[in-house]
Enzyme design. Structure first.
Site, PDB file in Angstrom:
ATOM      1  N   GLU A 776      36.129 -86.898  -5.111  1.00  0.00           N
ATOM      2  CA  GLU A 776      36.088 -87.728  -6.325  1.00  0.00           C
ATOM      3  C   GLU A 776      35.806 -89.150  -5.868  1.00  0.00           C
ATOM      4  O   GLU A 776      36.537 -89.710  -5.039  1.00  0.00           O
ATOM      5  CB  GLU A 776      37.409 -87.663  -7.079  1.00  0.00           C
ATOM      6  CG  GLU A 776      37.346 -88.381  -8.424  1.00  0.00           C
ATOM      7  CD  GLU A 776      38.522 -89.306  -8.683  1.00  0.00           C
ATOM      8  OE1 GLU A 776      38.276 -90.522  -8.811  1.00  0.00           O
ATOM      9  OE2 GLU A 776      39.653 -88.813  -8.738  1.00  0.00           O
ATOM     10  N   CYS A 810      39.062 -96.180 -10.076  1.00  0.00           N
ATOM     11  CA  CYS A 810      37.724 -95.580 -10.123  1.00  0.00           C
ATOM     12  C   CYS A 810      37.275 -95.383 -11.561  1.00  0.00           C
ATOM     13  O   CYS A 810      36.079 -95.347 -11.853  1.00  0.00           O
ATOM     14  CB  CYS A 810      37.701 -94.267  -9.358  1.00  0.00           C
ATOM     15  SG  CYS A 810      38.992 -93.111  -9.819  1.00  0.00           S
TER      16      CYS A 810
END
Length: 1018
Positions: A776, A810
């Site tokens: 990720e 993020c």
């Protein structure tokens, strides 16, 4: 407080005796019958709610249309909004049914008939078909005017007047005594607060001129929302409340005192209650207000602590010597209080979960309020016949003539019946004043509050509802259940059912919770960290000092990096221990993971303190960090039990069995980032362990100490130390060694795209089995706003998404697309809202934005700002403290999304102006970048939200909310394209790539046949 305990405490001294309950019920039934006989006295708001229940598509469509239409500036978007909402509902079924002319006028305008469009013979024969055909013409100007007229007809009935002068004139015509509510949402900027203060001051002056010496009891008054007078009306911002908000409210109170009118502080959310009482106390003791008796407060009976609030207000009145006015209401924020408690993981709800308990609380509070006379002057706001009859009885017993209140447009028939029956009594109308645009949020709240099928307002004039049911005795209802909470509203801890507990949170608006974190920070000793192999702290390559990113002069402790020998030893021990762990099965592994979740919560305060010191996380982010880690453990425990217990039986022909099993792969390398040093670190490990693997965990170079704490907790929770090893160190050395090692059976990674590419190349170059790579990474996360979006909601969500956690998520917002028509207004609001942010020590509960992680991150951001100053436009920056790694949050405008070639990881928000009607042009560069993590949309148009989703691929899409804070098991998190490989963390498929699949087929016919088939009845 437990709800059963709260109701038991309320009924220790019942507000009504058994005989009095019978009297009240009889009076209430008589009032309802009388109100039903006088349907012509029904308020237009009640007529509207009667016809358009929020349980119908029409009611929901109307609410959405009214909430958005009048603030939408461009005709094309208005047309689309009208077309979408009107064509989705069955207006024909409502035509002519209401007794209210105005409601019928709205309905016919919404049907696009009446004088504007004459229905033909076919329309009279097939009205639904006629309306469907007209839906195709909804963009025509005449149609737009028709629907606009319909919404205005409704809007004008919900407000008493667009200005205070008009409202006073109308009140005089109607014979109302009012408490005027100057409409508007809470302030988001200081300019908002200035504007609202000026509006209140003007209203007070105007009301004062009309007062004629009537005094606060007999004349008009003003209700004030404290949240409108400060953008930071928050218990955590107490210093600003006293230096900014209090002077504003004192100035207004002084004007009201001079005019000798009622001045009521409106009730708001439960987390603001304590500070509102402190403001009231200071006002009550203010010498500037003289002997004035018009100061008041609204209190909400649905809150469990309201009886204590009334005691406290009475105490303020007695000690200050100032009589106070108290408006008692049922409560206006019930649904948001329920949601907030669930989201925050609070121990219980601040409000009752049943209507009957709220009604009982109201009666208990009413009795206490009347008993506090003459120190308190009770004002009883209700549209409930039973409540009205009960309060009237209590007041007569106390020898008082109390004041009742109703909302404008509601309760007219009920109070007309009461005055016919009892004669004149003090009655005040709570009357909204303002433009259509300001009305909309108020309108939605009132519709939600009073339009639900369970509300008294909804049932009062509905002949289908028996009178006996309308006026049922709430005390009997509570006694029959033992004060039990609503069966369909579980406690926050039980939100997810029996499979897993919700994690426990802390509430920083509560002084005790702030104090416990302050104590944990003060008690935090210097920490020692380093590689942990086989449960023992290894010396590694020598401990190095660790300093706080908020203040580099503050030592957090020391930590050593692992050596290559530590890596080899860890792989050897893990390889040996893993088969037995895998063989224990999902149920046994789940017990260890749940024990880890409990350990995280038991050490919560210490972990939050370490996150603040080592990672620069604010206390609120630290709370969320620990909660997410615990949620990962419990959620993956639940998945382990479901997916790794007994295998799945697959259907096939008779005479054989076919089963599919999931087993662990072996040893996983888990490489986690510094921005979620506990949550992602723990989540990766928990997923790998749940699937039956052993783990070698490498934390980020910046945050090894919190990782050490987590590993020790795992071991203390019953995990064999050989199943989890900690190997901190430089990514180029230790990270490379982990992923290239022949003992690695899989890699879980969260971090930068460049690092992910490097890992991928390393794995591809290895000889031996092809192993999974679960990654990720970041994203160019965009939010698209159209002209139907609500300004206040956009400002709140953009600020949190772009600047929360110092932009170091993020999922954080990087690109904000604003429509040309409203961009200037929204940018002005964003600049003002940014100026309210507190950039400071993350260990201070007041702080909104802490430091970035290190000097390298800060320097990268400063270099980007220099590029923006040269090639784009920096719109605003707010000051950041000197010392530490603080960076000034920045707002910039760029020409289009292609300006950003990659993610800029920090509190810099980039605005792009765009044309929502040419979405592909604006969205094209975002999609072309091939990231796909998070995406935000702010719009009341479902079709626009769907179009944005089609134009910009993203793993997590958020509509009309912030883009950060994904909840485990609720919003599985992870991207696509350059943003990740999947599966999503915290989702139902999260464990599958940590596992291998094994199918087992057995020919049972070889044993003599299939018993299940042979035993069938013929």
């Amino acid at each position: 407080m437990d709800e059963r305990a709260a109701t038991a405490a309320a009924l220790e001294s019942p507000p009504l005796s058994f005989e009095e309950r019978g009297q009240v019920r009889g009076e209430a039934e008589a009032l309802v019958r009388a109100a039903r006989r006088s349907a012509d006295r029904q308020g237009v708001v009640e007529s509207f709610l009667q016809e358009f229940s929020l349980s119908t598509r029409e009611g929901l469509a109307l609410m959405c249309l009214a909430e958005a239409l009048l603030r939408t500036p461009d005709e094309e978007t208005r047309d689309r909004l009208i077309a979408e909402k009107i064509s989705s509902a069955d207006w024909a079924s409502h035509a002519g049914r209401s007794d209210s002319f105005l409601v019928n006028a709205s309905t016919w305008s919404l049907m696009l008939t009446g004088k504007l469009i004459e229905p033909d013979d076919q329309a009279r024969r097939d009205l639904p078909g006629f309306i469907k055909r007209l839906a195709g013409r909804l963009g025509e100007p005449v149609i737009r005017r028709a629907v606009g007229a319909a919404v205005r007809i409704m809007g004008e009935q919900f407000v008493l007047g667009a200005t205070i002068d008009k409202a006073i004139r109308r009140a005089a015509q109607e014979g109302f005594v009012c408490s005027f509510d100057m409409l508007g949402e809470g302030a988001r900027t200081d300019a908002d607060a200035d504007r609202y203060e000026a509006a209140y001051a003007q209203a007070i002056a105007t009301v004062g001129k009309q007062a004629g010496g009537q005094g606060p009891e007999a004349g008009h008054g003003i209700s004030v929302k404290l949240s409108a007078l400060s953008p930071r009306y928050d218990a955590r911002q107490a210093e600003r409340v006293w230096t900014d908000l209090y002077p504003r409210v004192l100035r207004l109170a002084a004007l009201a005192a001079e005019a000798d009118i009622n001045f009521t502080l409106d009730a708001e959310e439960a987390d603001r209650l304590v500070i509102s009482l402190e403001i009231l106390e200071r006002l009550a003791n203010a010498p500037e207000l003289g002997a004035w008796k018009g100061l008041g407060l609204a209190v909400q009976a649905y809150a469990k602590r309201t009886p204590k609030v009334i005691d406290a207000v009475a105490g303020i009145a007695r000690t200050s010597g100032r009589r106070l006015m108290v408006r008692l209401v049922k409560g206006a924020y019930w649904d948001s209080e329920i949601k907030r408690a669930q989201v925050a993981g609070l121990p219980s709800y601040p409000v009752y979960t049943t209507k009957a308990a709220t009604d009982v609380s109201y009666l208990v509070c009413a009795r206490a309020l009347l008993a506090a006379a003459p120190h308190l002057y009770g004002q009883f706001a209700t549209h409930n016949a039973h409540t009205l009859a009960a309060v009237r009885l209590m007041a007569r017993q106390a020898g008082l003539a109390c004041e009742f209140q109703r909302l404008h447009g509601m309760g007219e028939a009920l109070y007309a019946a009461a005055q016919d029956r009892y004669g004149a009594f003090p009655l005040r109308v709570y009357a909204p004043v303002g433009s259509h645009e300001d009305l909309l949020p108020y309108l939605v709240r009132r519709l939600l509050e009073n339009g639900a099928n369970t509300s008294f307002v909804h049932a009062l004039l509905d002949e289908r509802t028996p009178v006996e049911k309308v006026v049922s005795d709430p005390i009997s209802a509570v006694e029959s259940t033992g004060g039990a909470p609503h069966p369909r509203i579980p406690l926050p801890v039980d939100l997810y059912g029996p499979s897993r507990r919700n994690s426990l949170g802390l509430d920083l608006t509560v002084a005790a919770d702030r104090a416990r974190l302050a104590a944990a920070l003060a008690a935090l000793p210097p920490l020692e960290g380093g590689p942990i192999v086989g449960g023992k702290l290894a010396p590694g390559d020598g401990a190095q000092p660790r300093v706080s990113p908020a203040d580099v002069s503050v030592s957090v402790g020391r930590a050593a990096s692992a050596t290559l020998a530590d890596v080899d030893a860890a792989y050897a021990a893990a390889r040996k221990a893993q088969p037995a762990w895998d063989a224990r099965g999902g149920e046994a592994r789940a017990k260890v993971l749940r024990a880890m979740a409990d350990a995280l919560e038991a050490h919560r305060d210490r972990l939050i303190a370490i996150c603040a010191r080592e990672a620069g996380k604010t206390l609120q982010d630290g709370i969320a960090e620990v909660r997410e880690a615990a949620d990962f453990c419990r959620y993956y425990a639940s998945l382990a039990e479901k997916q790794f217990a007994h295998g799945e039986t697959l259907k096939g022909p008779v005479g054989e069995t076919n089963r599919l099993f999931l087993r662990g792969r072996g040893v996983f390398a888990c490489i986690s980032p510094w921005n979620f040093p506990l949550a992602i670190f723990t989540g990766q490990i928990a997923a790998a362990l749940a699937a039956g693997n052993a783990v070698l965990a490498k934390p980020a170079e910046q945050t090894p100490l919190i990782a050490c704490e987590a590993v020790r907790l795992f071991h203390g929770a019953g995990l064999d130390p050989d199943l989890l090893h900690l190997l901190p160190g430089d990514g180029a050395v230790i990270g490379q060694a982990l992923v290239s090692h022949e003992g690695c059976d899989g890699v879980a990674f969260t971090g930068g795209t460049d690092t992910a590419w490097a890992i991928n190349r390393t794995l591809a170059a290895r000889q031996g089995p092809i192993v999974p790579f679960i990654a990720e990474t970041g994203g160019l996360n965009a939010m698209f706003v159209d002209t139907t979006a609500l300004r206040e909601q956009v400002l709140d969500d953009v600020l949190l998404s772009g600047y929360g956690s110092a932009g170091q998520r993020c999922s954080a917002l990087r690109l904000l697309f604003l429509p040309h028509e409203t961009a200037d207004q929204l940018i002005e609001g964003l600049i003002g809202a940014m100026d309210t942010l507190v950039v400071a020590d993350p260990a201070d509960p007041r702080t909104d934005v802490g430091p970035v992680i290190d000097a390298e991150a800060r320097d990268m951001l400063e270099a980007h700002v220099q590029r923006l100053q040269k090639d784009a436009k920096v719109l605003h920056r707010i000051a950041a403290p000197a010392g530490g790694h603080f960076f000034a949050p920045t707002l910039a405008e760029i020409p289009d999304a292609s300006f950003l070639g990659k993610e800029v990881f920090g509190p810099i928000l980039h605005v792009v102006r765009y044309d929502p009607t040419d979405l592909p042009k604006a969205a094209g560069p975002v999609a072309a970048a091939r990231y796909g993590l998070t995406l935000g949309v702010h719009s009341r148009l479902e079709s626009f939200a769907e179009a944005v989703q089609q134009a910009v691929p993203a793993g997590n899409i958020y509509v009309n909310r912030s883009m950060i804070g994904a909840v485990v098991g609720v919003q599985p998190f992870g991207g696509e394209g350059l943003s990740g490989t999947g599966p999503k963390a915290g989702g139902p498929h999260a464990l599958l790539r940590y596992a291998v699949e094994r199918a087992v087929s057995v020919n049972i016919a070889a044993q003599g046949g299939d018993p299940a088939l042979l035993n069938l009845d013929v």
